[in-house]
Design an enzyme around this catalytic site. Structure first.
Site, PDB file in Angstrom:
ATOM      1  N   HIS A   7     -76.994 -39.964  -4.530  1.00 44.71           N
ATOM      2  CA  HIS A   7     -77.659 -41.174  -5.026  1.00 44.71           C
ATOM      3  C   HIS A   7     -79.130 -40.967  -5.386  1.00 44.71           C
ATOM      4  O   HIS A   7     -79.619 -41.590  -6.335  1.00 44.71           O
ATOM      5  CB  HIS A   7     -77.520 -42.296  -3.998  1.00 44.71           C
ATOM      6  CG  HIS A   7     -76.125 -42.836  -3.926  1.00 44.71           C
ATOM      7  ND1 HIS A   7     -75.592 -43.666  -4.890  1.00 44.71           N
ATOM      8  CD2 HIS A   7     -75.129 -42.631  -3.019  1.00 44.71           C
ATOM      9  CE1 HIS A   7     -74.358 -43.966  -4.579  1.00 44.71           C
ATOM     10  NE2 HIS A   7     -74.035 -43.351  -3.449  1.00 44.71           N
ATOM     11  N   GLU A  34     -75.431 -49.112 -13.654  1.00 44.19           N
ATOM     12  CA  GLU A  34     -75.822 -48.165 -14.699  1.00 44.19           C
ATOM     13  C   GLU A  34     -75.757 -48.789 -16.090  1.00 44.19           C
ATOM     14  O   GLU A  34     -75.876 -48.095 -17.095  1.00 44.19           O
ATOM     15  CB  GLU A  34     -74.902 -46.931 -14.654  1.00 44.19           C
ATOM     16  CG  GLU A  34     -73.460 -47.175 -15.065  1.00 44.19           C
ATOM     17  CD  GLU A  34     -72.588 -47.621 -13.904  1.00 44.19           C
ATOM     18  OE1 GLU A  34     -71.358 -47.513 -14.022  1.00 44.19           O
ATOM     19  OE2 GLU A  34     -73.123 -48.088 -12.885  1.00 44.19           O
ATOM     20  N   ASP A  49     -80.571 -42.125  -8.906  1.00 46.12           N
ATOM     21  CA  ASP A  49     -81.746 -42.957  -9.175  1.00 46.12           C
ATOM     22  C   ASP A  49     -82.676 -42.279 -10.172  1.00 46.12           C
ATOM     23  O   ASP A  49     -83.228 -42.928 -11.074  1.00 46.12           O
ATOM     24  CB  ASP A  49     -82.503 -43.229  -7.870  1.00 46.12           C
ATOM     25  CG  ASP A  49     -81.737 -44.155  -6.942  1.00 46.12           C
ATOM     26  OD1 ASP A  49     -80.766 -44.775  -7.422  1.00 46.12           O
ATOM     27  OD2 ASP A  49     -82.099 -44.246  -5.767  1.00 46.12           O
ATOM     28  N   ASN A  86     -73.077 -39.764  -9.462  1.00 47.47           N
ATOM     29  CA  ASN A  86     -73.543 -40.065  -8.101  1.00 47.47           C
ATOM     30  C   ASN A  86     -72.748 -39.289  -7.058  1.00 47.47           C
ATOM     31  O   ASN A  86     -73.303 -38.780  -6.090  1.00 47.47           O
ATOM     32  CB  ASN A  86     -73.405 -41.564  -7.831  1.00 47.47           C
ATOM     33  CG  ASN A  86     -74.679 -42.316  -8.174  1.00 47.47           C
ATOM     34  OD1 ASN A  86     -75.768 -41.745  -8.187  1.00 47.47           O
ATOM     35  ND2 ASN A  86     -74.553 -43.592  -8.470  1.00 47.47           N
ATOM     36  N   ILE A 144     -74.037 -45.855 -18.867  1.00 44.90           N
ATOM     37  CA  ILE A 144     -74.084 -44.403 -18.670  1.00 44.90           C
ATOM     38  C   ILE A 144     -72.676 -43.906 -18.388  1.00 44.90           C
ATOM     39  O   ILE A 144     -72.007 -44.404 -17.485  1.00 44.90           O
ATOM     40  CB  ILE A 144     -75.035 -44.033 -17.516  1.00 44.90           C
ATOM     41  CG1 ILE A 144     -76.458 -44.545 -17.822  1.00 44.90           C
ATOM     42  CG2 ILE A 144     -75.052 -42.527 -17.293  1.00 44.90           C
ATOM     43  CD1 ILE A 144     -77.440 -44.306 -16.689  1.00 44.90           C
TER      44      ILE A 144
END
Length: 514
Positions: free
Chosen positions: A393, A424, A397, A388, A381
């Site tokens: 976070h 990621e 997620d 993030n 990613i």
């Protein structure tokens, strides 16, 4: 009375059953401890390996930033050097020269000031509007260097306090030569140390992490965290990186204790060829493994708790042998639950790294037997750390879950396997798929993820995107390939995609057989 009905054989049979129960429990205990130890050790090695790769990539990126920053300054100095050596009207008009220096300085964010000194070290012009110091600079190291050397290369000096502003600066200078080839002065740019410190400040390395910009001989130019004493009297000449590692390779990763503070760190280093510069990124090994240490302690506690509980069950089993089947069923159920947890990633629902390694090895053997191609796609990613940092976070997620679902929707066949490789980064195994087929799947994955329209303002693309690397193994043409070599080839393609701007797919053409 038959032999089987006699009391002694019956007692022997009971003793044998109890012994078997104890042996079985002991085997379970040893296996559980052994499996937990192996899993923890494997997780540690994976953590270190991934950290080495991340640290080395970060080091290379920072080295490129440093090279670009000094190159911009050097281009400006070469232009000024050329104008001054032509002996045009600018040399005779301080006001015009001052204006020109200001124009150059405004275009260079990293520069505090530009200066021109004559052959005696006297100030001729500066980009600064007002400075308290107007004396001679013939005592400076860069001035003495150019006075004694006729090199046409730029000279980068050790960091010093500016006499003009009192700030820490890194002098970059070029020699001015008159029409007879004699020394005619120096054109100087003072690079702000704060420019690098501010840039490094946004990089998360942990409390004991460090970033060092130095010369190849160990002279420190800048360091994060920064203290004056790091630049006054401190030197890295005895560091393993300087004495040994650089002689072996211009770029690499080592684990050593720092010369400055004695902390054991993982060091990524990169020497810059164009300028006498060295970039080092260091992460404390203790901090690096802190999560692993906590997980290992929790895992050991759980295993110890399980062993205690199972020991109590064992005592009950020895007293109530008739309940053995019930206890066995409970143990089998617990084992199946643990096995299921061990094969899937709890956050994304994809296969985890352990299952991926096993599946890839099996598919590679199957490809060698059948002669059919095997493709591997590695996906990452783009700018996920920035995601993030910006959204938190929990949002990260959620992003991982959405990307994982899009990835699973993109796989056309039941035999294809999607796994979370780490962080990621995700991986896709495509059995019996050639490079063209893998490319189609990778593009479909990329389109599915774009269609999620997940907002990502820390990315230049404005939304969540992925980069991908493809490698296809052709049995017979590529020789015998290991799983590690296949992963490394796909990883190289992924690195190329990220290096070329991200949000793209790269399929490597070389075989990479071992």
């Amino acid at each position: 009375m038959s032999f089987l009905d006699s009391p002694v054989p019956s007692a022997l049979r009971r003793l044998s059953l109890e012994t078997l129960t104890m042996a079985l429990l002991s085997l379970v205990f040893v296996s559980l401890v052994g499996f937990d130890f192996w899993q923890s050790w494997h997780a540690r090695n994976v953590q270190l390996h991934q950290s080495e790769s991340t640290t080395l990539n970060l080091t290379r990126a920072l080295a490129q930033h440093a090279e670009d920053s000094f190159e911009e300054v050097d281009v400006a100095l070469m232009s000024l050097q050329h104008l001054l050596e032509q002996g045009n009207e600018l040399d005779l008009k301080p006001e015009a020269l001052h204006g020109l220096l200001q124009k150059y300085a405004r275009s260079l964010e990293q520069v505090e000031g530009l200066f021109v000194f004559d052959e005696q070290g006297n100030w001729k012009a500066t980009s600064l509007q007002d400075t308290p110091w107007k004396g001679q600079n013939s005592d400076r190291g860069y001035f003495r260097f150019h006075n004694r050397n006729t090199t046409e290369d730029p000279f980068i000096s050790r960091a010093i306090h500016s006499r003009s502003t009192g700030n820490w600066i890194i002098p970059v200078s070029r020699r001015i030569t008159d029409s007879q080839g004699q020394f005619a002065g120096v054109v100087l740019a003072t690079v702000k140390m704060d420019y690098f410190l501010n840039f490094y400040r946004h990089i998360e390395l942990g409390p004991s992490g460090a970033i060092v910009l130095a010369m190849p001989d160990g002279t420190i130019l800048s360091r994060r965290p920064f203290k004056d004493e790091y630049l006054v009297g401190k030197h890295l000449a005895q560091s393993y990186v300087i004495t040994t590692a650089l002689a072996q390779a211009p770029s690499g990763i080592v684990t050593i204790k720092a010369v400055i503070d004695g902390v054991e760190r993982l060091y990524g280093y990169q020497r810059i060829d164009k300028y006498p510069l060295l970039v080092m990124v260091a992460i404390s090994k203790k901090e690096l493994l802190s999560d692993w240490t906590g997980d290992t302690q929790r895992s050991a506690f759980i295993v110890a708790s399980i062993i205690i509980v199972m020991s109590l069950f064992g005592l009950v089993l020895m007293r109530q042998i008739g309940h053995a089947n019930t206890v066995k069923a409970e143990l089998l159920e617990a084992h199946r639950a643990l096995e299921q947890q061990a094969l899937s990633d709890g956050l994304t629902g994809l296969a985890n790294r352990r299952y991926f390694d096993t599946a890839l090895q099996q598919e590679l053997k199957r490809a060698e037997r059948s002669g059919q191609p095997l493709s591997l796609i590695m996906l990452d990613i783009d700018f996920f750390k920035g995601y993030n940092d910006r959204y938190g976070h929990p949002a990260g997620d959620y992003c991982l879950k959405q990307v994982a679902q899009a990835l699973k929707r993109s796989l056309p066949r039941s035999g294809d396997l999607a796994a979370r490789y780490g962080g990621e980064e995700m991986a896709v195994i495509l059995p019996a798929s050639d490079r063209q087929g893998a490319w189609v799947v990778a593009k479909r994955i990329q389109d599915q993820i774009r269609n999620l329209r997940l907002e990502h303002h820390s990315s230049p693309f404005g939304m969540v995107t992925v980069s991908g690397g493809i490698h296809t193994y052709l049995p017979g043409e590529d020789g015998v390939l290991t799983t590690q070599a296949l992963i490394e080839q796909a990883d190289r393609a992924l690195y190329e995609a990220k290096h070329n701007g991200r949000n793209r797919i790269v399929a490597r053409e070389d075989s990479g057989h071992t």
